[in-house]
Scaffold this motif. Structure first.
Motif, PDB file in Angstrom:
ATOM      1  N   GLU A  14      -4.818  -1.593  -0.854  1.00 29.89           N
ATOM      2  CA  GLU A  14      -3.736  -2.576  -1.002  1.00 29.89           C
ATOM      3  C   GLU A  14      -3.957  -3.770  -0.073  1.00 29.89           C
ATOM      4  N   GLN A  54      -7.456  -1.257 -11.219  1.00 29.67           N
ATOM      5  CA  GLN A  54      -6.349  -0.984 -10.292  1.00 29.67           C
ATOM      6  C   GLN A  54      -5.947  -2.248  -9.527  1.00 29.67           C
ATOM      7  N   GLU A  55      -6.946  -3.014  -9.096  1.00 28.17           N
ATOM      8  CA  GLU A  55      -6.605  -4.254  -8.395  1.00 28.17           C
ATOM      9  C   GLU A  55      -5.917  -5.229  -9.340  1.00 28.17           C
ATOM     10  N   ARG A 114      -2.343  -4.357  -9.264  1.00 27.22           N
ATOM     11  CA  ARG A 114      -1.685  -4.742  -8.010  1.00 27.22           C
ATOM     12  C   ARG A 114      -1.408  -6.239  -7.964  1.00 27.22           C
ATOM     13  N   LYS A 124       1.571  -7.161 -10.144  1.00 21.56           N
ATOM     14  CA  LYS A 124       2.847  -6.843  -9.496  1.00 21.56           C
ATOM     15  C   LYS A 124       3.261  -7.931  -8.513  1.00 21.56           C
TER      16      LYS A 124
END
Length: 551
Positions: free
Chosen positions: A5, A41-42, A45, A48
């Motif tokens: 993250e 996945q990034e 993120r 979001k």
């Protein structure tokens, strides 16, 4: 410890500060370590956080977990291309640029496009997308680096056909190492998470042998250590006086393994964080009208590979090869010369004092380190000179002087028709002389033309030329820029050279020429630079584009 993250937030801050697209690479040592998974996945993120993300190209290879993870991210359409009776799909670069997401996820950076596609390689597609101001997150396996071709063939016994220049990785803004133990990777393979069931046993008994995977994993870690070291050196040497430590590789028209020399020199220059040059000395017996077509093809291929690997390529004319090489080395502050194993000299010639090229160079040189490779065999390997750190995320900060900072709109000339080479040089010198009273136009023109006689910097198959000279009495470097929309007239033909950087540097400060040439080399590595500036109608507009691109 830096979390995934944290790395995503770091990249998020970076892309919001930039006008030109930023490049982030997930680097791994083999298929199946999780590069594509982490890229997706990034992407989630970033979404979001309110970032506009789209998938430009995703290769699922039938893996259901990748298909499931990609759900919810917009997938941009592909372009269909017919090849040998089959309709294949490739990434649609124009569609991505038209859609203009903030971030495009693009899988498999080293992919070779179908013949007939706009660009031959996917990394060239990515460079075009970056030039349009779109940020890119992509994936890459270490064995696809051009300079590692010989090493991979030796250690893994595989000829990698899809390769990309090391400069693509070196210029990335962030690199993340995606690592997995070899045992865990083989277990993923057995579980069917990498290849279909019918390919598993074949893969385990061939490419996925433990020794192969361990070698590739080691190469990846060394590459990351080298990249970390490179960036640390760049940050710590901004104000340091350059040392005569540039790297030079000597090419011959019939060298037994020029590719090996070039890849070794590329790796050496990367570890030393130095510019490097590929130099071919053309003797009277090797004039283009004399040597056969086969030899010309070999030489052309070597010079092309040198350019792809990031070298500045020079062809010098001279009868005395050792003297010509050493003269170049002195002018360009070369500290390391890479050369192939010399041919054997008959015994009777040795009796009369005949020496090999390498022996002549060592006898005449002072303060130069020679690396003589056995080009009859495999490439030697050398230990990584990394600093021992184990960071897996690298963030590049390039806040140095840019080439555009050294160019004034008063020293930019645009030609809409084909123009002769000498006229281009004369004009660019004259506009430079107007800004610098200490620069005598006629003397400078002669100096540049004399330098061109030694070896032309106007290569017929290149998009940019770099005529240059060191001028006595000059107080600071001068750069003039020419844009030729219809090419250069030379040798009764029109060369597609679009940009001409005229570089004049003080003779009393020889290091300044090396520094300026490095800036030009870095700028011209962008294959789409000319495309961006070609539509400029006036010098002010052209300079504005260069500054926007941070050239």
């Amino acid at each position: 410890m830096t979390t995934a993250e944290d790395r995503a937030n770091s990249f998020l801050r970076m892309i919001r500060r930039s006008r030109r697209g930023k490049l982030k690479i997930y680097l791994g040592y083999c298929a199946g370590v999780g590069k594509t998974y982490q890229m997706l996945q990034e992407g989630y993120r970033l979404m979001k956080e309110g970032v506009d993300v789209a998938i430009g190209l995703l290769e699922t290879h039938g893996r259901q977990d990748i298909v499931d993870l990609s759900q919810g991210i917009e997938v941009l359409p592909r372009i269909r291309q017919e090849y040998r009776g089959h309709v294949l799909e490739e990434m649609d670069v124009d569609a991505i640029i038209a859609r203009r997401p903030e971030v495009a996820l693009i899988d498999e950076l080293a992919h070779t496009n179908v013949p007939g596609t706009k660009n031959a390689k996917r990394y060239q597609d990515v460079q075009q997308i970056l030039a349009a101001g779109i940020h890119v997150i992509t994936t890459l396996n270490v064995q696809h680096l051009e300079s590692l071709y010989d090493t991979v063939e030796k250690t893994v016994h595989v000829k990698v056909r899809e390769r990309l220049p090391d400069s693509v990785v070196a210029e990335a803004d962030e690199i993340v190492n995606v690592d997995l133990t070899t045992n865990d990777l083989k277990e993923r393979l057995r579980e069917g998470k990498i290849y279909p069931a019918e390919r598993i046993e074949t893969a385990l008994s061939n490419f996925f042998q433990t020794s192969n995977l361990e070698n590739l994993r080691e190469l990846t870690l060394r590459e990351l250590a080298s990249q970390i070291d490179l960036r640390m050196r760049e940050g710590s040497q901004d104000d340091a006086e350059p040392t005569p430590d540039q790297v030079m590789v000597c090419l011959s028209s019939r060298g037994p393994n020029s590719e090996m020399l070039l890849r070794y020199a590329s790796r050496l220059a990367g570890r030393l964080n130095r510019n490097w040059y590929a130099v071919y000395v053309q003797t009277p017996s090797e004039e283009p009208t004399v040597i056969d077509a086969y030899t010309q093809r070999i030489l052309s291929g070597a010079l092309t590979l040198a350019k792809q690997l990031g070298a500045m390529v020079f062809t010098y004319k001279g009868e005395d090869i050792p003297d010509t090489i050493l003269r170049f080395a002195r002018e360009y502050r070369v500290g390391h010369i890479v050369i192939g194993h010399p041919g054997e000299i008959p015994f009777w010639k040795k009796l009369f004092g005949k020496k090999t090229l390498v022996e002549e160079l060592i006898r005449k040189a002072r303060g130069i380190t020679f690396v003589v490779l056995d080009t009859r065999g495999a490439e030697p390997t050398f230990a990584s000179e990394g600093n021992g750190r184990n960071e897996s995320s690298l963030q590049l900060r390039k806040e140095k002087v840019s080439l555009s900072d050294l160019i004034s709109s008063r020293r930019i000339v645009i030609w809409n028709q084909p123009v002769e080479k000498e006229y281009v040089i004369r004009t660019l010198v004259e506009v430079a002389a107007k800004d610098f009273e200490t620069c005598d136009a006629e003397d400078t023109i002669k100096a540049v033309l004399d330098r061109e006689k030694l070896g032309s910097t106007f290569f017929a198959n290149e998009a940019a030329a770099i005529p240059h000279a060191r001028i006595k009495g000059l107080s600071s470097p001068i750069i003039s820029l020419g844009l030729t929309k219809q090419g250069i007239l030379q040798d009764e033909a029109i060369s597609p050279i679009g940009l001409v950087f005229l570089i004049l540097t003080p003779a009393e400060i020889p290091s300044s020429q090396v520094e300026i040439l490095a800036l030009v080399s870095r700028a011209t590595k962008d294959g789409h630079l000319y495309d961006r500036v070609a539509e400029s109608d006036n010098p002010e507009e052209l300079l504005s584009i260069l500054r926007e691109l941070r050239v």
